[in-house]
Design a protein around this motif. Sequence first.
Motif, short mmCIF file in Angstrom:
data_model
loop_
_atom_site.label_atom_id
_atom_site.label_comp_id
_atom_site.label_asym_id
_atom_site.label_seq_id
_atom_site.Cartn_x
_atom_site.Cartn_y
_atom_site.Cartn_z
N ASP A 97 -3.20 24.90 56.58
CA ASP A 97 -1.95 24.89 57.36
C ASP A 97 -2.22 24.93 58.86
O ASP A 97 -1.47 25.53 59.63
N LEU A 127 4.42 19.98 64.79
CA LEU A 127 3.76 20.91 63.86
C LEU A 127 4.61 22.16 63.63
O LEU A 127 4.66 22.67 62.50
N ALA A 129 7.76 22.45 63.53
CA ALA A 129 8.84 22.16 62.58
C ALA A 129 8.37 22.24 61.14
O ALA A 129 9.18 22.44 60.22
N ARG A 130 7.07 22.10 60.93
CA ARG A 130 6.48 22.21 59.59
C ARG A 130 5.77 23.54 59.38
O ARG A 130 5.10 23.73 58.37
N ASP A 131 5.91 24.45 60.34
CA ASP A 131 5.27 25.76 60.27
C ASP A 131 3.75 25.64 60.17
O ASP A 131 3.10 26.37 59.42
N LEU A 132 3.19 24.72 60.95
CA LEU A 132 1.75 24.51 60.98
C LEU A 132 1.18 25.00 62.31
O LEU A 132 1.84 24.92 63.35
N ARG A 340 2.96 12.71 63.38
CA ARG A 340 3.61 12.33 62.12
C ARG A 340 2.69 11.48 61.24
O ARG A 340 2.67 11.62 60.02
N LEU A 343 0.32 13.88 59.59
CA LEU A 343 0.95 14.67 58.52
C LEU A 343 1.17 13.82 57.28
O LEU A 343 1.08 14.33 56.16
N ASP A 344 1.46 12.54 57.45
CA ASP A 344 1.59 11.65 56.28
C ASP A 344 0.28 11.62 55.49
O ASP A 344 0.28 11.67 54.25
N ASP A 347 -0.16 15.07 53.73
CA ASP A 347 0.76 15.25 52.61
C ASP A 347 0.34 14.40 51.41
O ASP A 347 0.48 14.81 50.26
#
Length: 369
Positions: A97, A127, A129-132, A340, A343-344, A347
């Motif tokens: 994370d 990041l 917004a994704r809690d990273l 982004r 992150l793709d 994920d």
Amino acid sequence: MPTWLAPVGCWTCRWTRGRWVNVPRVTHQPPDQGPGQAPTLDEVARLAGVSRATASRAINGGNRVSQSAQTAVAEAVRTLGYSPNPAARSLVTRRTDSVALVVPEPDERVFSDPFFVHTLRAVNRVLAARDLQLVLLLARPEDESRMLRYLGERHIDGAIVVSHHQNDRLAEHLAALGLPCAFVGRPWTGEDRVAYVDTDNEAGSRAATELLISRGRRVIGHVAGPDDMTAAADRRAGWRSAVTTAGLRDDLVACGDFTEIGGEEATRALLAQCEEIDGLVVASDLMAVGVVRVLEAAGRRVPDDVAVVGYDDLGVAERITPPLTTIRQPIGDMAEQAARMLLDQIDERRAPRAVRVVFPPTVVERAST
């Protein structure tokens, strides 16, 4: 011998110094429900009415979990105030994370150049917004092997690389590691193996030069960036393309290092080479600050004697006197896009792939032209 409490009426027996003694009992709770004790995954599972394995999957990404079970576990987590153990979660998800922002530059440049400030803010916005967690890695050339070892040990889930140089070959290294990554700026090598975002630096610099030509300037020099960076090489190519097409001199080039001092030194070199210069295309606004300073000291008025165009439009251009005409590169949008894209990859649990996004530059006219 460890202390052990056994409830006996309103008293508690304690084994002390080889014998049992009675002490007043204030409260008694099972060990896993003691005051201040964090709730466990087993408690979450019991409250949600699911197995421990289902609760774990629901908390760590929801793989193979029904919507009803996911909802029940989420409610149990909220009710109990459960927080997953980071180490245990990492073992399940194989995720840390955290994401690294890799900047192969000296500390002093990173914390003084608005380019990096805007990049940091934009990446962190995505990041957060994704809690990273964002991890900043500053790597001088002598630190490269240590940095690559850190990345190879997977202390982070992926990396965003900014301000890379020809000799660092980071795109090739990260692709070989199979580490999810994205670059801000076209890499020198390995661009067919990694994702990157960029602005059309050549087109931007060409537009800057053509603007000066349209204003009647005929001896146009270029304060270039470092030879080992693609942005600098592309901006030089754009300037040269425009002056060559117009039949003007294409030898008035001096390299800086994207700093004010670098802009000063390059301007002095150009004025020593050709006193008739009446226009300067500068590869960054920060260098343009130094350019204007040297021109003023030499008695050359901006824009009357020498018109100046910068590159970036990250706040510096508006504070120069006179305000600087510049080429806007949308670094905030570029950095967010890179985040982004990274992150793709994370994920989807896949290695880097060659994806490119190129943003168009924009001419912003102010008083320096």
